[in-house]
Design a protein around this motif. Structure first.
Motif, PDB file in Angstrom:
ATOM      1  N   ALA A  85      -3.427  -6.015  -7.258  1.00  0.00           N
ATOM      2  CA  ALA A  85      -4.260  -4.818  -7.080  1.00  0.00           C
ATOM      3  C   ALA A  85      -3.814  -4.017  -5.852  1.00  0.00           C
ATOM      4  O   ALA A  85      -3.773  -2.782  -5.895  1.00  0.00           O
ATOM      5  N   THR A  86      -3.475  -4.713  -4.771  1.00  0.00           N
ATOM      6  CA  THR A  86      -2.994  -4.026  -3.564  1.00  0.00           C
ATOM      7  C   THR A  86      -1.684  -3.328  -3.846  1.00  0.00           C
ATOM      8  O   THR A  86      -1.476  -2.170  -3.472  1.00  0.00           O
ATOM      9  N   ALA A  96       2.749   5.490   6.733  1.00  0.00           N
ATOM     10  CA  ALA A  96       1.407   5.371   7.315  1.00  0.00           C
ATOM     11  C   ALA A  96       0.384   6.114   6.453  1.00  0.00           C
ATOM     12  O   ALA A  96      -0.728   5.616   6.234  1.00  0.00           O
ATOM     13  N   GLU A  97       0.755   7.283   5.954  1.00  0.00           N
ATOM     14  CA  GLU A  97      -0.151   8.042   5.086  1.00  0.00           C
ATOM     15  C   GLU A  97      -0.406   7.296   3.776  1.00  0.00           C
ATOM     16  O   GLU A  97      -1.535   7.277   3.266  1.00  0.00           O
ATOM     17  N   ILE A  98       0.630   6.689   3.252  1.00  0.00           N
ATOM     18  CA  ILE A  98       0.483   5.932   2.005  1.00  0.00           C
ATOM     19  C   ILE A  98      -0.425   4.729   2.230  1.00  0.00           C
ATOM     20  O   ILE A  98      -1.351   4.479   1.445  1.00  0.00           O
ATOM     21  N   ALA A  99      -0.166   3.981   3.280  1.00  0.00           N
ATOM     22  CA  ALA A  99      -0.995   2.809   3.587  1.00  0.00           C
ATOM     23  C   ALA A  99      -2.451   3.221   3.788  1.00  0.00           C
ATOM     24  O   ALA A  99      -3.368   2.559   3.270  1.00  0.00           O
ATOM     25  N   ASP A 100      -2.662   4.315   4.501  1.00  0.00           N
ATOM     26  CA  ASP A 100      -4.020   4.799   4.738  1.00  0.00           C
ATOM     27  C   ASP A 100      -4.698   5.179   3.422  1.00  0.00           C
ATOM     28  O   ASP A 100      -5.865   4.827   3.191  1.00  0.00           O
ATOM     29  N   SER A 122       2.070  -2.724   7.587  1.00  0.00           N
ATOM     30  CA  SER A 122       2.758  -4.013   7.432  1.00  0.00           C
ATOM     31  C   SER A 122       2.535  -4.591   6.032  1.00  0.00           C
ATOM     32  O   SER A 122       3.441  -5.204   5.454  1.00  0.00           O
ATOM     33  N   THR A 123       1.357  -4.378   5.473  1.00  0.00           N
ATOM     34  CA  THR A 123       1.070  -4.845   4.119  1.00  0.00           C
ATOM     35  C   THR A 123       1.921  -4.094   3.108  1.00  0.00           C
ATOM     36  O   THR A 123       2.424  -4.681   2.148  1.00  0.00           O
ATOM     37  N   LEU A 124       2.105  -2.802   3.338  1.00  0.00           N
ATOM     38  CA  LEU A 124       2.953  -1.999   2.462  1.00  0.00           C
ATOM     39  C   LEU A 124       4.353  -2.613   2.398  1.00  0.00           C
ATOM     40  O   LEU A 124       4.915  -2.801   1.317  1.00  0.00           O
ATOM     41  N   ALA A 154      11.026   2.334  -2.999  1.00  0.00           N
ATOM     42  CA  ALA A 154      10.572   1.260  -3.894  1.00  0.00           C
ATOM     43  C   ALA A 154       9.149   1.484  -4.396  1.00  0.00           C
ATOM     44  O   ALA A 154       8.797   1.037  -5.490  1.00  0.00           O
ATOM     45  N   LEU A 155       8.348   2.196  -3.613  1.00  0.00           N
ATOM     46  CA  LEU A 155       6.985   2.498  -4.044  1.00  0.00           C
ATOM     47  C   LEU A 155       6.978   3.315  -5.331  1.00  0.00           C
ATOM     48  O   LEU A 155       6.083   3.168  -6.159  1.00  0.00           O
TER      49      LEU A 155
END
Length: 189
Positions: free
Chosen positions: A11-12, A35-39, A46-48, A58-59
Motif C-alpha cells: 500500500a505504501t 520530498a514533495e512526493i513523500a509528503d 527515506s521510506t520512498l 523508478a516511481l
C-alpha cells in the motif's frame, strides 16, 4: 512475514507511485522533488528510497522486473504458430508510445517519458537490462546455445526499439519498420 506488513508495504509503495504519477503529470518530472512526493504520500523520504531505490524515475517506470517477466512471457507463452519476432513485436505494440489506444493517463505518461531526458534514459536502461533474460529465452526457444552472439545481438536490437522507434512521429509504423529489418536478418526466429 505476516500478511499485514506485506500489505502495508504494498500500500505504501502504491501510494508513493500514485502520488509521483499525479505530481509528475501536473508539474512535470524535473520540477517535482522526492520530498514533495513523500509528503503527498504521507511518508518519509527515506521510506520512498526503501521502496524505490532507483529514485524518481523508478516511481514512474518501475524497476524492470515486471518488464522482464512480461517480455520473456511474451516469447514463452506465444502460440506455436507465432514466430518469436512476431510475438516480440506484438508485445511491444501494447507498451508506451506504441499502444494504439492508450487511456488518456497512459498517453500523457508516454509523452512525459519521451520528452524528459532522465525518464527516457531510465526507460532505455530498463529495456536493455532485459538483454540477458531475452537472450536466454531466445536460446531456449530456438534450441541454440545461449552464448550464440547472434542471439545476443538480436536481443539487444529488439530492446533498443522502444527508445529508437518510440520517439518517431508515428511510433507504431517505426516499430513495424524495425521488425521488418530484423526479420531480414533473422528469418528463422
Amino acid at each position: 512475514m505476516s500478511r499485514l506488513p506485506r500489505r502495508k508495504k504494498a500500500a505504501t509503495r502504491q501510494a508513493l507511485a500514485n502520488a509521483a504519477r499525479r505530481l509528475f503529470l501536473e508539474g512535470g518530472f524535473d520540477k517535482v522533488t522526492v520530498a514533495e512526493i513523500a509528503d503527498a504520500a504521507d511518508t518519509a523520504v527515506s521510506t520512498l528510497f526503501v521502496h524505490f531505490p532507483g529514485g524518481k524515475e523508478a516511481l514512474l517506470l518501475g524497476d524492470g522486473d515486471e518488464r522482464e517477466r512480461a517480455l520473456t512471457a511474451a516469447v514463452r507463452q506465444r502460440r506455436k504458430d507465432v514466430a518469436i519476432l512476431q510475438a516480440l513485436r506484438d508485445f511491444l505494440a501494447t507498451r508506451g508510445p506504441f499502444d494504439p489506444e492508450p487511456d488518456p493517463e497512459s498517453r500523457r505518461i508516454a509523452e512525459l517519458v519521451i520528452s524528459t531526458p532522465a525518464l527516457r534514459a531510465y526507460a532505455r536502461t530498463l529495456w536493455t537490462g532485459c538483454e540477458a533474460a531475452l537472450t536466454r529465452v531466445l536460446a531456449e526457444q530456438t534450441g541454440r546455445d545461449a552464448g550464440d552472439l547472434s542471439l545476443r545481438l538480436l536481443a539487444r536490437y529488439v530492446l533498443e526499439i522502444p527508445d529508437l522507434a518510440g520517439t518517431r512521429p508515428d511510433p507504431l509504423a517505426a516499430l513495424d519498420a524495425a521488425f521488418t529489418h530484423l526479420r531480414r536478418g533473422w528469418p528463422d526466429v
